[in-house]
Design a protein around this motif. Structure first.
Motif, PDB file in Angstrom:
ATOM      1  N   THR A 147     -37.110  17.563  -0.068  1.00  0.00           N
ATOM      2  CA  THR A 147     -38.288  17.298   0.575  1.00  0.00           C
ATOM      3  C   THR A 147     -38.658  18.421   1.029  1.00  0.00           C
ATOM      4  OG1 THR A 147     -36.659  16.924   2.502  1.00  0.00           O
ATOM      5  CG2 THR A 147     -37.825  14.945   1.127  1.00  0.00           C
ATOM      6  N   ASP A 148     -38.947  19.391   2.163  1.00  0.00           N
ATOM      7  CA  ASP A 148     -39.140  20.327   2.819  1.00  0.00           C
ATOM      8  C   ASP A 148     -37.734  21.191   3.786  1.00  0.00           C
ATOM      9  OD1 ASP A 148     -41.206  21.422   1.672  1.00  0.00           O
ATOM     10  OD2 ASP A 148     -42.951  20.816   3.315  1.00  0.00           O
ATOM     11  N   GLY A 149     -38.340  19.709   4.516  1.00  0.00           N
ATOM     12  CA  GLY A 149     -37.002  20.015   5.366  1.00  0.00           C
ATOM     13  C   GLY A 149     -35.343  20.189   4.641  1.00  0.00           C
ATOM     14  N   SER A 150     -35.255  19.430   3.622  1.00  0.00           N
ATOM     15  CA  SER A 150     -33.792  19.284   2.873  1.00  0.00           C
ATOM     16  C   SER A 150     -33.734  21.323   2.249  1.00  0.00           C
ATOM     17  CB  SER A 150     -33.833  18.181   2.156  1.00  0.00           C
ATOM     18  OG  SER A 150     -34.212  18.137   0.936  1.00  0.00           O
ATOM     19  N   GLU A 151     -35.001  21.577   2.105  1.00  0.00           N
ATOM     20  CA  GLU A 151     -35.058  22.576   1.072  1.00  0.00           C
ATOM     21  C   GLU A 151     -34.455  24.083   2.094  1.00  0.00           C
ATOM     22  OE1 GLU A 151     -38.705  22.903  -1.277  1.00  0.00           O
ATOM     23  OE2 GLU A 151     -38.132  21.432  -2.233  1.00  0.00           O
ATOM     24  N   LYS A 152     -35.322  23.763   3.510  1.00  0.00           N
ATOM     25  CA  LYS A 152     -34.828  24.818   4.178  1.00  0.00           C
ATOM     26  C   LYS A 152     -34.043  24.367   5.187  1.00  0.00           C
ATOM     27  CE  LYS A 152     -38.695  25.393   7.274  1.00  0.00           C
ATOM     28  NZ  LYS A 152     -39.572  25.082   8.287  1.00  0.00           N
ATOM     29  N   LEU A 153     -32.993  23.687   5.164  1.00  0.00           N
ATOM     30  CA  LEU A 153     -31.455  23.015   5.323  1.00  0.00           C
ATOM     31  C   LEU A 153     -30.942  24.000   4.397  1.00  0.00           C
ATOM     32  CD1 LEU A 153     -29.446  22.316   7.193  1.00  0.00           C
ATOM     33  CD2 LEU A 153     -29.673  20.171   5.724  1.00  0.00           C
ATOM     34  N   GLU A 154     -31.124  23.812   3.506  1.00  0.00           N
ATOM     35  CA  GLU A 154     -29.861  25.250   1.758  1.00  0.00           C
ATOM     36  C   GLU A 154     -29.863  26.162   1.934  1.00  0.00           C
ATOM     37  OE1 GLU A 154     -30.634  24.783  -2.845  1.00  0.00           O
ATOM     38  OE2 GLU A 154     -30.227  22.374  -1.609  1.00  0.00           O
ATOM     39  N   ALA A 155     -31.794  26.344   2.809  1.00  0.00           N
ATOM     40  CA  ALA A 155     -31.961  27.974   2.419  1.00  0.00           C
ATOM     41  C   ALA A 155     -31.225  28.549   3.555  1.00  0.00           C
ATOM     42  CB  ALA A 155     -33.749  28.254   2.539  1.00  0.00           C
ATOM     43  N   THR A 156     -31.073  27.587   5.142  1.00  0.00           N
ATOM     44  CA  THR A 156     -30.383  28.273   5.948  1.00  0.00           C
ATOM     45  C   THR A 156     -28.843  27.818   5.887  1.00  0.00           C
ATOM     46  OG1 THR A 156     -32.385  27.546   7.528  1.00  0.00           O
ATOM     47  CG2 THR A 156     -29.932  28.045   8.793  1.00  0.00           C
ATOM     48  N   GLN A 157     -28.344  27.062   5.191  1.00  0.00           N
ATOM     49  CA  GLN A 157     -26.999  27.303   4.930  1.00  0.00           C
ATOM     50  C   GLN A 157     -26.811  28.404   3.899  1.00  0.00           C
ATOM     51  OE1 GLN A 157     -26.635  23.037   3.250  1.00  0.00           O
ATOM     52  NE2 GLN A 157     -25.572  22.389   5.524  1.00  0.00           N
ATOM     53  N   GLN A 158     -27.875  28.645   2.900  1.00  0.00           N
ATOM     54  CA  GLN A 158     -27.210  29.794   2.120  1.00  0.00           C
ATOM     55  C   GLN A 158     -27.478  31.043   2.487  1.00  0.00           C
ATOM     56  OE1 GLN A 158     -26.726  29.991  -1.215  1.00  0.00           O
ATOM     57  NE2 GLN A 158     -25.739  32.092  -1.442  1.00  0.00           N
ATOM     58  N   LYS A 159     -28.348  31.284   3.700  1.00  0.00           N
ATOM     59  CA  LYS A 159     -28.271  32.480   4.371  1.00  0.00           C
ATOM     60  C   LYS A 159     -27.204  33.119   4.942  1.00  0.00           C
ATOM     61  CE  LYS A 159     -33.265  32.820   5.279  1.00  0.00           C
ATOM     62  NZ  LYS A 159     -33.781  33.489   6.384  1.00  0.00           N
ATOM     63  N   ARG A 160     -26.630  31.477   5.916  1.00  0.00           N
ATOM     64  CA  ARG A 160     -24.886  31.537   6.745  1.00  0.00           C
ATOM     65  C   ARG A 160     -23.427  31.840   5.623  1.00  0.00           C
ATOM     66  NH1 ARG A 160     -26.586  26.310  10.732  1.00  0.00           N
ATOM     67  NH2 ARG A 160     -28.028  27.609  11.848  1.00  0.00           N
ATOM     68  N   PHE A 161     -23.515  30.807   4.692  1.00  0.00           N
ATOM     69  CA  PHE A 161     -23.055  31.987   3.531  1.00  0.00           C
ATOM     70  C   PHE A 161     -23.271  32.989   3.086  1.00  0.00           C
ATOM     71  CE2 PHE A 161     -22.818  27.171   2.130  1.00  0.00           C
ATOM     72  CZ  PHE A 161     -21.594  26.519   3.097  1.00  0.00           C
ATOM     73  N   THR A 162     -24.656  33.207   3.103  1.00  0.00           N
ATOM     74  CA  THR A 162     -24.038  35.445   2.731  1.00  0.00           C
ATOM     75  C   THR A 162     -23.901  35.814   3.648  1.00  0.00           C
ATOM     76  OG1 THR A 162     -26.453  34.771   1.265  1.00  0.00           O
ATOM     77  CG2 THR A 162     -25.736  36.522   1.562  1.00  0.00           C
ATOM     78  N   LEU A 163     -23.762  35.323   4.556  1.00  0.00           N
ATOM     79  CA  LEU A 163     -24.041  36.398   6.077  1.00  0.00           C
ATOM     80  C   LEU A 163     -22.174  36.183   6.114  1.00  0.00           C
ATOM     81  CD1 LEU A 163     -23.939  38.135   8.587  1.00  0.00           C
ATOM     82  CD2 LEU A 163     -24.460  35.786   9.600  1.00  0.00           C
ATOM     83  N   LEU A 164     -22.006  35.336   6.044  1.00  0.00           N
ATOM     84  CA  LEU A 164     -20.309  35.059   6.438  1.00  0.00           C
ATOM     85  C   LEU A 164     -19.896  35.958   5.261  1.00  0.00           C
ATOM     86  CD1 LEU A 164     -19.185  31.524   7.377  1.00  0.00           C
ATOM     87  CD2 LEU A 164     -19.263  32.876   8.713  1.00  0.00           C
TER      88      LEU A 164
END
Length: 95
Positions: A2-19
């Motif tokens: 769903t759009d919500g889970s895709e957005k959550l996954e993208a946010t988590q990916q950004k955070r992992f990349t930041l770390l």
């Protein structure tokens, strides 16, 4: 997905990349003068913020100051860099 889970996954990916990027920066940059601007700019990018800054204490002067500012508005950036706040005064109001 769903759009919500895709957005959550993208946010988590950004955070992992930041770390990951921050971890690499900590290992590569010995000078704090190089490290802080990178961290502030990277955080702005990941959190889609219009600006960010680091507030430090000048113990000798007893003042808080903003040595590192990442701001899209040059006037705001300049104002923060020149701002010094007495360390014994509140900056967020009274509690």
């Amino acid at each position: 997905m769903t759009d919500g889970s895709e957005k959550l996954e993208a946010t988590q990916q950004k955070r992992f990349t930041l770390l990951y990027d921050l971890g690499c920066a900590f290992a590569a940059h010995i000078e704090i003068g190089e490290l802080f601007p990178f961290i502030v700019n990277k955080c702005c990018e990941v959190f889609e913020a219009g600006g960010a800054s680091v507030l430090l204490l000048d113990e000798g002067a007893g003042e808080l100051f903003f040595p590192y500012v990442a701001e899209t508005a040059p006037r705001v950036s300049s104002s923060l860099r020149n701002l010094r706040i007495p360390a014994d005064k509140g900056i967020a109001g009274s509690v």
